[in-house]
Enzyme design. Sequence first.
Site, PDB file in Angstrom:
ATOM      1  N   HIS A  10       0.934  -1.072  -0.074  1.00  0.00           N
ATOM      2  CA  HIS A  10      -0.103   0.006  -0.015  1.00  0.00           C
ATOM      3  C   HIS A  10       0.830   1.271   0.259  1.00  0.00           C
ATOM      4  O   HIS A  10       2.119   1.121   0.658  1.00  0.00           O
ATOM      5  CB  HIS A  10      -0.954  -0.043   1.489  1.00  0.00           C
ATOM      6  CG  HIS A  10      -1.713   1.286   1.458  1.00  0.00           C
ATOM      7  ND1 HIS A  10      -2.402   1.868   0.424  1.00  0.00           N
ATOM      8  CD2 HIS A  10      -1.720   2.278   2.297  1.00  0.00           C
ATOM      9  CE1 HIS A  10      -3.316   2.680   0.858  1.00  0.00           C
ATOM     10  NE2 HIS A  10      -2.566   3.192   1.948  1.00  0.00           N
TER      11      HIS A  10
ATOM     12  N   CYS B 229      -4.479   2.969  -5.106  1.00  0.00           N
ATOM     13  CA  CYS B 229      -3.688   3.677  -4.171  1.00  0.00           C
ATOM     14  C   CYS B 229      -2.263   4.123  -4.716  1.00  0.00           C
ATOM     15  O   CYS B 229      -2.056   5.282  -4.683  1.00  0.00           O
ATOM     16  CB  CYS B 229      -3.262   3.111  -2.668  1.00  0.00           C
ATOM     17  SG  CYS B 229      -2.350   1.525  -2.915  1.00  0.00           S
TER      18      CYS B 229
END
Length: 334
Positions: free
Chosen positions: A101, A215
């Site tokens: 992430h 993301c």
Amino acid sequence: MRFLLTLLCFTLDLLSCLYVRAHTRPLSQQSSRWPVPYRRVDERPDVDSYCKALYPFCPNGDRDGRIPYMRDTDSISVYRLQAPVWEFKYGDLMGKFHIMHDAIGFSSAETESNYTMEWYELFQLGNCTFPHLRANASAPFWCNQGAACFFEGVDDVHWSRNGTLEKIGVITGDMFNDMAQWVQEDNQTGIYYETWTVRSDPGPNATVWFESFDCSQFVHRTYRKLADLGAKLSSSSPTKYTKVYLYSGEPTYLGNDSTIFGQPSMKDLAADIQKFYYTFRPHQSYVDFAISLVDIYEKVVVHKNFYLYYNSEYWHLPMKPPYMQIVYEEVPLP
């Protein structure tokens, strides 16, 4: 075997997240432009009350998405942040498979305040990748919105323990405020999370059919905006990001909810799409999950079929080896 291992790792991550109660074109029209452009909206719609997250979205951020104003004379450090998905629960497990992430950190010299900015799913990754099949609805139901989250503080341990916390540049308060305005606009129009990047093959000259919207893509867009504003960004190490690839021949446009699930003549296609997504349903027992993995292998590898939902429309992908890959690839800073 490699496909099954990749699929098992990725599906476990998706299913662990599935804790939710869960512009029309003629059918024959094909895209004349690849990749298919990501479709933005005029404004973010309200979220259906059916969609509920296991972990609340942006619990420490402003509920209206506001970003604080910085003095023009401020000097703000910019940080590249990266950590394994669900690091708070599984540690470095996802990192071993390069499922990461990404976020951006900021530190104000004048106020000595630190901030984190990230873009992620409102209802966890699984719900952005696969729908829910509701008994009272003919069409699959999607909880696939994503959004930007800005909050005070940077969790140094979280980002540095199994990932990256690196200063990559310094910007002025004026640049930051311009970026913040852009983030607000971007966040209101780019609202749907897209997990998959679909390509014709793994080679350097492959055709990209669909781009992801996740993301890392938000981080790339923000870096490009900062560069446009005059920021100089650099890293002492390769800047790598997670991409989840599907490989297929040229996709075929199928239609949207009303043209597929609202038409008696399309009932066979509608049933096939429902059966495909049924194998990815949440809350399966270990036995059912094992059966589903076999079903997925048969559908994707043996029969070479995959149904992609993109821009609120369905596409058929004629799958090709290696079918799916999780790739940790370098994307240079602008």
